[in-house]
Structures are given as structure tokens and as C-alpha cells.
Design an enzyme around this catalytic site. Structure first.
Site, PDB file in Angstrom:
ATOM      1  CE  LYS A 268     -12.945   7.660 -18.387  1.00 45.38           C
ATOM      2  NZ  LYS A 268     -12.967   8.200 -17.081  1.00 45.38           N
TER       3      LYS A 268
ATOM      4  NE  ARG B  45      -2.748   0.464   3.423  1.00 46.11           N
ATOM      5  CZ  ARG B  45      -1.997   0.718   4.509  1.00 46.11           C
ATOM      6  NH1 ARG B  45      -1.292   1.835   4.590  1.00 46.11           N
ATOM      7  NH2 ARG B  45      -1.941  -0.139   5.504  1.00 46.11           N
TER       8      ARG B  45
ATOM      9  CE1 TYR C  11     -17.924  10.800 -15.377  1.00 48.49           C
ATOM     10  CE2 TYR C  11     -16.692  10.938 -13.325  1.00 48.49           C
ATOM     11  CZ  TYR C  11     -17.454  10.210 -14.220  1.00 48.49           C
ATOM     12  OH  TYR C  11     -17.740   8.905 -13.950  1.00 48.49           O
TER      13      TYR C  11
ATOM     14  CG  ASP D 235     -10.261  15.911 -14.278  1.00 50.58           C
ATOM     15  OD1 ASP D 235      -9.541  15.377 -15.143  1.00 50.58           O
ATOM     16  OD2 ASP D 235     -11.272  15.361 -13.796  1.00 50.58           O
TER      17      ASP D 235
END
Ligand code: PLP
Length: 410
Positions: free
Chosen positions: A226, A75, A128, A201
């Protein structure tokens, strides 16, 4: 202090991930060279040119505190992730990159790293849908208020700022799905004048088309699902910063909140990065040609694309971006027309998401933006007749042929 408790969750220091040559690539090389080489140099023991998938949750220590290369628990850090994070930083011309399990995990980590309950964020009114939902339904309940504004309207942003409590101005550019363009440099100075930070973003543009940190932004976030990943085969997110104090804060929260990707996902995302530049060139070319086709089609009422001279921020897009991107939105006038087109396509896939090699077509009102209340959607122009295309890399003639036959049925 153990890595899992330490603030930084600093990635490991294995030499071939931190080679000075890599550092030099980051500083000086062109974009494609960085995309291919940054973050990793061939493994000195085997010569492997691609970072191995380290499918391990933990690392044997050479005595108490004797970490090998700084790795302790996956992690906190994993070598496959370290390589990806180095590449992400280099692509955005940042100092530190952080990989997350999804774009929304990256966004949540930024928000809860850099704000506290009782504070406030200015957000795009056409962000978004999932970002809107995160702000409205999750962060608000946690105590973080937001004001949605047209992020390309600097006066609206200035007046939405609450002196003393606005910690972040959040921007998407181009926006999803209407492809409005925000002036990153101007937004950065508006935010900084108010003692706030600018988060961009950069999902729609990708770091190939614009690098917000170089324009004054403090933080870049991505849905790497994306363009960065680029092949519709992995969900992921990223955060990149230049300021090392900010990097420490993000690193602490990445480890403390734990929304990290596994090594297989890191491998896939990193593999996608290597071809980002060539893919983006073709995405942009195909999109421009599809826009020409749609603009002259009698059944299409309006086309939204920053490359069109009639787009309200066309000049800004020309200055700020290397190309106009692969995303297109267009208006067919009614839900019925949109439905006929979406049901009629054969080569294009009706699907959520964007930025993959295949052309995707979607209906924002019922898909990506379904979580935005209908009244607000309509006021913004996200009508029932609006259709969005993510132009893929197929042969243009095949795309036009499919759109022609599907539009015939509208
Ligand atoms: C602009 C933008 N930001 C963030 C996200 C969220 O990313 P993810 O789906 O990887 O969580 C998306 C997803 O579509 C997006 O389009």
C-alpha cells in the site's frame, strides 16, 4: 552453525549497509531524510547511490564458514533486502525491520512467532477482510483462538482479554474500511497490564502519519503493498520491532518459515519509500478536499473520515496522527447506487488495494470484505451501499469532475 539453521537469520554485515552515518540518520534525522538515506549508503566500490538488485540465491564462501558480510543464502539474507529492512526500521523508529512477501505473510509470521496453539488473540471486529480470514480460517485451525471487538472501545478490549492465555492485542488504526481510530498508547497499557503484547497494523496510516512503537506498541506490521511501496507495482509486507529479543524471535521465524520477498520486490518497495512523506502529504490533501466535496453532495448519506469534526474519534486522530490519511468511505444507501457509481467512474479505477499514486475506488462488501459473513458485515456498518476511495495524487479538479459525473448517474 549455518545461517539457514541458526535462529537469527541475521542480515549481512556489509559495511555500507551498516554505516554509522546511517545509524545516526536513524536516531536523529527527520522523516524524509531517513526515508531517503536509511538502510544504505553509496556503494564504496562504485558509488552507486541506490542499492543494487542482488539477483542471487547463494553466496561464495571463503573457505568453510567464511561468509562475506554474513551472507550465506538469500532466504536468510540478501543485501537488497537488508537495505530495505534498515529503511523500514528507521521509518518506524524501531530497532529491526523485516521484509516479507506480502502483508499476510508478515502477519502469519508474527502470529506463529509470538503465540502457541491453545492461546488467544484480541482482534479488531472490522479488521481488513484478509486479516479476519487469516485469524478465522487459518490460525484458528492451528489452535489460536480469537475474539473480535471494537478496537476503539477500551472496555471491550479489556473484557475480551483472557487472563493467562491472551498473548496479543491486535489493532488496526485507522480501520479498514470504516476508518475507526484506536488509541494506541491506551491499548498498549491495557495489553501490557494483562501480560500481552500490542501489535499494530500501520498500513492505513503509514509510518509518516503515526509511529506505533513510539506510542508503546510492541510490534508494527504493514502491507507494504500500500502506501509504503506506493505505486501499485509490488506486493510486500513488513514487521518492525524495538526489542532485540523480540527481533531474534521474528528473525528466526522469518528464516524458518521463509515468506520473504525477492530482491526485485525489495528494490521496488525501497524505491517507493523514498517519496513516502511527500506522497502522504498529497494523499491527505486530496482526501480532505474529496471529503468536503462528498460531504456536501446530496446523494451521499454519510462520509467516514477521521479528519471530519463529526468523526467519533476526531480528537484522538488529531493527537495521534500527523494527518488524517488518504482513505475515505461513504454511504450511498443501496447496492444499486453503489454499483452505478462504481460502474460510472472513468478516471478512478475500480480496483482492490489502496495507497497507490492513482485513485482507486472499491466496494468493500463484495471486494475487500467479501470473506466477512454478510450478517457481521452489516452489523459493523459495512453495508452494500458503502464505497471506499483511496485518494491518489491526481489533480483534484479531475477527481471531482469524475466523481460528479459518476454521481449524476446514481
Ligand atoms: C490493513 C491491511 N493489512 C494487511 C493487508 C494484507 O496485505 P497484503 O495484501 O500485502 O498481503 C491489507 C491488504 O489489503 C490491508 O489493507
Amino acid at each position: 552453525m549455518s545461517n539457514t539453521e541458526r535462529g537469527s537469520g541475521v542480515p549481512g554485515q556489509v559495511d555500507h549497509y551498516r554505516d554509522p552515518v546511517t545509524q545516526e540518520h536513524r536516531q536523529k534525522s527527520g522523516f524524509d531524510t531517513r526515508a531517503i538515506h536509511a538502510g544504505y549508503d553509496p556503494d564504496p566500490t562504485t558509488g552507486a547511490v541506490i542499492p543494487p538488485i542482488y539477483a542471487t540465491s547463494t553466496y561464495k564462501q571463503d573457505g568453510v564458514g567464511g561468509l562475506r558480510g554474513g551472507y550465506e543464502y538469500s532466504r536468510s539474507a540478501n543485501p537488497t533486502r537488508t537495505a530495505l529492512e534498515g529503511a523500514l526500521a528507521a521509518l518506524e523508529e524501531g530497532e529491526r525491520g523485516f521484509a516479507f512477501a506480502s502483508g499476510l505473510a508478515a502477519e502469519d509470521t508474527v502470529l506463529r512467532s509470538l503465540t502457541s496453539p491453545g492461546e488467544h488473540v484480541v482482534v479488531p471486529d472490522d479488521a481488513y477482510g484478509g486479516t479476519f480470514r487469516l485469524f478465522e480460517k487459518v490460525e484458528k485451525r492451528w489452535g489460536l483462538d480469537n475474539t473480535p471487538v471494537a478496537i476503539s472501545d477500551l472496555d471491550a478490549v479489556r473484557s475480551a482479554i483472557r487472563p493467562g492465555s491472551t498473548r496479543l492485542v491486535w489493532a488496526e488504526t485507522p480501520t479498514n474500511p470504516l476508518l475507526n481510530i484506536a488509541d494506541i498508547a491506551a491499548l498498549a497499557s491495557v495489553a501490557h497490564d494483562a501480560g500481552a503484547m500490542l501489535v499494530v497494523d500501520n498500513t492505513f496510516a503509514s509510518p509518516y502519519l503515526q509511529q506505533p512503537l513510539s506510542l508503546g506498541a510492541d510490534v508494527v506490521v504493514h502491507s507494504t503493498t500500500k502506501y509504503v511501496g506506493g505505486h501499485s507495482d509490488v506486493v510486500g509486507g513488513a514487521v518492525v520491532v524495538r526489542d532485540l529479543d523480540l527481533a531474534e524471535v521474528i528473525a528466526f521465524h522469518q528464516n524458518a518459515m521463509g515468506g520473504v520477498p525477492g530482491p526485485f520486490d525489495c528494490f521496488l518497495t525501497h524505491r517507493g519509500i523514498k517519496t513516502l512523506g511527500v506522497r502522504m502529504d498529497r494523499h491527505c490533501d486530496n482526501a480532505e478536499r474529496v471529503v468536503e466535496f462528498l460531504s456536501s453532495h446530496p446523494k451521499v448519506a454519510h462520509v467516514y473520515y477521521p479528519g471530519l469534526p463529526t468523526h467519533p474519534q476526531h480528537d484522538l486522530a488529531r493527537r495521534q496522527m500527523r494527518g488524517f490519511g488518504g482513505m475515505i468511505a461513504f454511504e450511498l444507501g443501496s447496492l444499486e447506487s453503489a454499483r452505478r457509481l462504481l460502474n460510472g467512474v472513468r478516471l478512478l479505477s475500480l480496483a482492490e488495494s489502496l495507497g497507490g499514486v492513482e485513485t482507486l475506488i472499491s466496494h468493500p462488501a463484495t471486494m475487500t470484505h467479501a470473506s466477512v459473513p454478510a450478517e457481521r458485515r452489516t452489523a459493523l456498518g459495512i453495508t452494500d451501499g458503502l464505497v471506499r476511495i483511496s485518494a491518489g495524487l491526481e489533480d483534484l479538479e479531475d477527481l471531482k469532475e469524475d466523481l460528479t459525473q459518476a454521481l449524476d448517474g446514481v
